[in-house]
Design an enzyme around this catalytic site. Structure first.
Site, PDB file in Angstrom:
ATOM      1  N   ARG A 104      -3.380   2.414   6.205  1.00 15.06           N
ATOM      2  CA  ARG A 104      -2.222   1.586   6.487  1.00 15.06           C
ATOM      3  C   ARG A 104      -1.032   2.511   6.686  1.00 15.06           C
ATOM      4  O   ARG A 104      -0.679   3.263   5.783  1.00 15.06           O
ATOM      5  CB  ARG A 104      -2.008   0.667   5.282  1.00 15.06           C
ATOM      6  CG  ARG A 104      -1.148  -0.493   5.548  1.00 15.06           C
ATOM      7  CD  ARG A 104      -1.173  -1.425   4.370  1.00 15.06           C
ATOM      8  NE  ARG A 104      -0.486  -0.882   3.213  1.00 15.06           N
ATOM      9  CZ  ARG A 104      -0.052  -1.623   2.204  1.00 15.06           C
ATOM     10  NH1 ARG A 104      -0.261  -2.913   2.202  1.00 15.06           N
ATOM     11  NH2 ARG A 104       0.563  -1.078   1.194  1.00 15.06           N
ATOM     12  N   THR A 108       5.020   1.290   9.203  1.00 17.64           N
ATOM     13  CA  THR A 108       4.833   0.005   9.900  1.00 17.64           C
ATOM     14  C   THR A 108       3.973  -0.968   9.105  1.00 17.64           C
ATOM     15  O   THR A 108       3.967  -2.165   9.398  1.00 17.64           O
ATOM     16  CB  THR A 108       4.139   0.233  11.256  1.00 17.64           C
ATOM     17  OG1 THR A 108       2.819   0.737  10.987  1.00 17.64           O
ATOM     18  CG2 THR A 108       4.885   1.234  12.119  1.00 17.64           C
ATOM     19  N   ASP A 200      -2.275   2.008  -6.137  1.00 19.14           N
ATOM     20  CA  ASP A 200      -2.946   2.468  -4.907  1.00 19.14           C
ATOM     21  C   ASP A 200      -4.411   2.776  -5.235  1.00 19.14           C
ATOM     22  O   ASP A 200      -4.709   3.729  -5.961  1.00 19.14           O
ATOM     23  CB  ASP A 200      -2.233   3.713  -4.363  1.00 19.14           C
ATOM     24  CG  ASP A 200      -2.748   4.077  -2.986  1.00 19.14           C
ATOM     25  OD1 ASP A 200      -1.971   4.042  -2.022  1.00 19.14           O
ATOM     26  OD2 ASP A 200      -3.967   4.394  -2.875  1.00 19.14           O
ATOM     27  N   ASP A 203      -5.776   6.340  -4.257  1.00 20.95           N
ATOM     28  CA  ASP A 203      -5.218   7.395  -5.108  1.00 20.95           C
ATOM     29  C   ASP A 203      -5.799   7.336  -6.514  1.00 20.95           C
ATOM     30  O   ASP A 203      -6.084   8.372  -7.126  1.00 20.95           O
ATOM     31  CB  ASP A 203      -3.689   7.264  -5.180  1.00 20.95           C
ATOM     32  CG  ASP A 203      -3.021   7.727  -3.889  1.00 20.95           C
ATOM     33  OD1 ASP A 203      -3.689   8.412  -3.084  1.00 20.95           O
ATOM     34  OD2 ASP A 203      -1.844   7.397  -3.684  1.00 20.95           O
TER      35      ASP A 203
END
Ligand code: PRP
Ligand code: URA
Length: 209
Positions: A104, A108, A200, A203
């Protein structure tokens, strides 16, 4: 309209709470995601068709049920989806595996595709697409779009945590794809992270950042 199936077995809820905990490190995080993926796969495969086969027990011959030669595929969306792959394969070890690489764009928030490799006989397969996070739904919707270009027989989406926004997007773009999730959270924050979520996923799985 596709169905949304919340898989909220107590074992899954317990493990998901540990996964969400910010004090859970990558090793334990990976192990827990793997375990939850196995438990979820049990439910995702609930509708597999059965056939009767004749075998002989040590006592006598009889007809018993086995999975009817259904061809399955598991497609993790890289990178975080990889964390769920082995857990699913534990239950369906003969499934073939495809990979879709998407990230992603942080500016944006739109998904960018960088890899797509699916089994050559994908047109004969029912696929389970795995990705722990369904946030805006952009990644899942795009991943499923790429996969559909190769005409699989069917697609199910399996994630750990979904935001209502992501569910809506996938349902709108892919009304034929049922969604299986272990939790439906409140929504998204300003950075399109799921709230409360788990942070995340990539991560936390791989210790990056
Ligand atoms: C995460 C996650 C999903 C996506 C969800 O991947 O694994 O693929 O974000 O967000 P969305 O629903 O708003 O598209 P990410 O882009 O962080 O890439 P990574 O798995 O490589 O870390
Ligand atoms: N991707 C993640 O890894 N986590 C979120 O909460 C949203 C997108």
């Amino acid at each position: 309209m596709s169905k949304v199936k919340l898989i909220d077995h107590p074992l899954i809820q317990h493990k998901l709470t540990l996964i969400r905990d910010k004090n859970t490190g990558p090793k334990e995080f990976r192990e827990l995601v793997d375990e939850v993926a196995t438990l979820m796969a049990y439910e995702v495969t609930r509708d597999l068709p059965l056939e009767e086969v004749e075998i002989e027990t040590p006592i006598q011959k009889g007809k018993f049920k086995m999975i009817a030669g259904k061809k399955l595929g598991v497609v993790p969306i890289l990178r975080a989806g990889l964390g769920m792959l082995d857990g699913v394969l534990k239950l369906i070890p003969t499934a073939k595996v495809g990979h879709v690489g998407l990230y992603r764009d942080p500016e944006t928030l739109e998904p960018v595709e960088y890899y797509c490799k699916l089994p050559t006989d994908v047109a004969e397969r029912d696929l389970i697409v795995v990705d722990p996070m369904l946030a805006t739904g952009g990644s899942a919707a795009a991943g499923i779009r790429f996969i559909k270009e190769r005409n699989p027989r069917s697609i199910k989406l399996m994630c750990l945590i979904a935001a209502p926004e992501g569910i809506e997007r996938v349902q709108q773009e892919h009304p034929d794809v049922d969604i299986f999730t272990a939790a439906i959270d409140e929504g998204l924050n300003d950075h399109a992270y799921i709230v409360p979520g788990l942070g995340d996923a990539g991560d936390r799985l791989y210790g990056t950042k």
